[in-house]
Design a protein around this motif. Structure first.
Motif, PDB file in Angstrom:
ATOM      1  N   ASN A  12       0.815  -1.209   0.000  1.00 56.35           N
ATOM      2  CA  ASN A  12       0.000   0.000   0.000  1.00 56.35           C
ATOM      3  C   ASN A  12       0.853   1.265   0.000  1.00 56.35           C
ATOM      4  O   ASN A  12       2.002   1.266   0.444  1.00 56.35           O
ATOM      5  N   CYS A  13       0.256   2.331  -0.488  1.00 51.39           N
ATOM      6  CA  CYS A  13       0.951   3.614  -0.568  1.00 51.39           C
ATOM      7  C   CYS A  13      -0.087   4.723  -0.451  1.00 51.39           C
ATOM      8  O   CYS A  13      -1.140   4.663  -1.091  1.00 51.39           O
ATOM      9  N   ALA A  14       0.211   5.724   0.369  1.00 50.80           N
ATOM     10  CA  ALA A  14      -0.653   6.893   0.486  1.00 50.80           C
ATOM     11  C   ALA A  14       0.061   8.093  -0.110  1.00 50.80           C
ATOM     12  O   ALA A  14       1.275   8.226   0.040  1.00 50.80           O
ATOM     13  N   TYR A  15      -0.670   8.919  -0.802  1.00 52.55           N
ATOM     14  CA  TYR A  15      -0.076  10.142  -1.332  1.00 52.55           C
ATOM     15  C   TYR A  15      -0.919  11.327  -0.899  1.00 52.55           C
ATOM     16  O   TYR A  15      -2.102  11.168  -0.570  1.00 52.55           O
ATOM     17  N   SER A  30      -1.163  15.348  -8.229  1.00 51.14           N
ATOM     18  CA  SER A  30      -0.542  14.185  -8.863  1.00 51.14           C
ATOM     19  C   SER A  30      -1.524  13.488  -9.790  1.00 51.14           C
ATOM     20  O   SER A  30      -2.675  13.249  -9.414  1.00 51.14           O
ATOM     21  N   ASP A  31      -1.057  13.176 -10.988  1.00 53.41           N
ATOM     22  CA  ASP A  31      -1.962  12.523 -11.929  1.00 53.41           C
ATOM     23  C   ASP A  31      -1.345  11.282 -12.553  1.00 53.41           C
ATOM     24  O   ASP A  31      -1.956  10.649 -13.411  1.00 53.41           O
ATOM     25  N   TYR A  32      -0.147  10.946 -12.114  1.00 57.06           N
ATOM     26  CA  TYR A  32       0.534   9.795 -12.714  1.00 57.06           C
ATOM     27  C   TYR A  32       1.323   9.121 -11.616  1.00 57.06           C
ATOM     28  O   TYR A  32       2.061   9.770 -10.870  1.00 57.06           O
ATOM     29  N   ASN A  66      -6.867   9.030 -14.369  1.00 61.14           N
ATOM     30  CA  ASN A  66      -8.185   8.809 -14.967  1.00 61.14           C
ATOM     31  C   ASN A  66      -8.573   7.323 -14.966  1.00 61.14           C
ATOM     32  O   ASN A  66      -9.572   6.944 -15.561  1.00 61.14           O
ATOM     33  N   MET A  67      -7.741   6.511 -14.310  1.00 61.21           N
ATOM     34  CA  MET A  67      -8.003   5.085 -14.206  1.00 61.21           C
ATOM     35  C   MET A  67      -8.078   4.688 -12.747  1.00 61.21           C
ATOM     36  O   MET A  67      -7.466   5.326 -11.878  1.00 61.21           O
ATOM     37  N   LEU A  73      -4.031  -0.525  -8.116  1.00 63.12           N
ATOM     38  CA  LEU A  73      -5.328   0.081  -7.842  1.00 63.12           C
ATOM     39  C   LEU A  73      -5.116   1.498  -7.342  1.00 63.12           C
ATOM     40  O   LEU A  73      -4.234   1.745  -6.518  1.00 63.12           O
ATOM     41  N   LEU A  74      -5.923   2.403  -7.840  1.00 63.72           N
ATOM     42  CA  LEU A  74      -5.834   3.796  -7.445  1.00 63.72           C
ATOM     43  C   LEU A  74      -7.178   4.259  -6.899  1.00 63.72           C
ATOM     44  O   LEU A  74      -8.204   4.155  -7.578  1.00 63.72           O
ATOM     45  N   ASN A  75      -7.173   4.767  -5.689  1.00 62.46           N
ATOM     46  CA  ASN A  75      -8.368   5.322  -5.076  1.00 62.46           C
ATOM     47  C   ASN A  75      -8.117   6.803  -4.834  1.00 62.46           C
ATOM     48  O   ASN A  75      -7.472   7.186  -3.846  1.00 62.46           O
ATOM     49  N   LYS A  76      -8.608   7.629  -5.737  1.00 57.22           N
ATOM     50  CA  LYS A  76      -8.326   9.063  -5.655  1.00 57.22           C
ATOM     51  C   LYS A  76      -9.069   9.725  -4.512  1.00 57.22           C
ATOM     52  O   LYS A  76      -8.648  10.760  -4.003  1.00 57.22           O
TER      53      LYS A  76
END
Lengths: 114, 114
Positions: free
Chosen positions: A22-25, A30-32, A53-54, A65-68
């Motif tokens: 896991n990683c938190a930002y 950030s878009d990439y 956008n994914m 997996l990206l959870n914006k």
């Protein structure tokens, strides 16, 4: 300031099992995002990337997996093998092309137990 | 992906001396970067090596300590000047892929300062 961080510094997984890193930002610009694998004595190796956008992207045995909403990124490795043992870094890039300054997370050491 | 060669791969140096690290890429690239990775830690960007102009340094890094050259689109050097034990790190060269925002890394230079 903005930062990218990881929840766990170490992770041990039985060979053949799946692993999730896991990683938190925190940078909303950030878009990439990129995941890197670094084996001992080597430079970081590109694994997989995802754009904002994914929500999900799959590669060979790996899924990102990206959870914006909660600014969270994860790397799933399926059917782990001894060669997966390494340090994994997430990294982010803000959305302004031409200023490619990757910000790296602190890294998670993944150990595959035979 | 670009093939990145770094030399030397490792060195042990005396306090007060300087070391120049070379980075050679097998294709022309616009963006080249130098990173530092202190023992057990993540990667920190030192500077962006610009072809035909001075390097752009990140906060906490200065040209007098880390002079950089970029004489052409395939080559760059980083010098670690007046070294102290605190400079013991892995130094990594990175380039941006022409067709994407992916960054690729060399294998790094392991520097130990006594």
């Amino acid at each position: 300031g903005e930062s990218v961080g990881l929840h766990l510094p170490t992770l041990s997984v039985q060979e053949g099992d799946n692993s999730i890193i896991n990683c938190a930002y925190s940078n909303s610009a950030s878009d990439y995002f990129i995941w890197y694998k670094q084996e001992s004595g080597k430079g970081p190796q590109f694994i997989i990337d995802i754009r904002s956008n994914m929500d999900k992207r799959q590669g060979q045995r790996v899924t990102v997996l990206l959870n914006k909403t909660v600014k969270h990124l994860s790397l799933q490795i399926a059917a782990t093998q001894p060669g997966d043992s390494a340090v994994y870094f997430c990294a982010e890039l803000p959305y302004y092309f031409g200023n490619e300054k990757l910000t790296f997370g602190t890294g998670t050491r993944l150990t595959i137990i035979p | 992906s670009a093939v990145i060669s770094q030399k030397p791969s490792r060195d042990i140096c005396q306090r007060g001396t300087s070391l120049t690290i070379q980075c050679q890429v097998d294709s022309q690239v616009t963006m080249m970067f130098w990173y530092r990775q202190q023992p057990g830690q993540s990667l920190t960007l030192i500077a962006t090596a610009n072809q035909g102009s001075e390097a752009t340094y990140e906060s906490g890094f200065v040209i007098d300590k880390f002079p950089i050259s970029r004489p052409n689109l395939t080559f760059s050097t980083l010098t670690v000047s007046n070294m102290s034990p605190e400079d013991s790190s892995i130094y990594l060269c990175s380039v941006e892929a022409l067709d994407s925002r992916k960054l690729f890394f060399g294998s790094g230079t392991q520097l130990s300062v006594l």
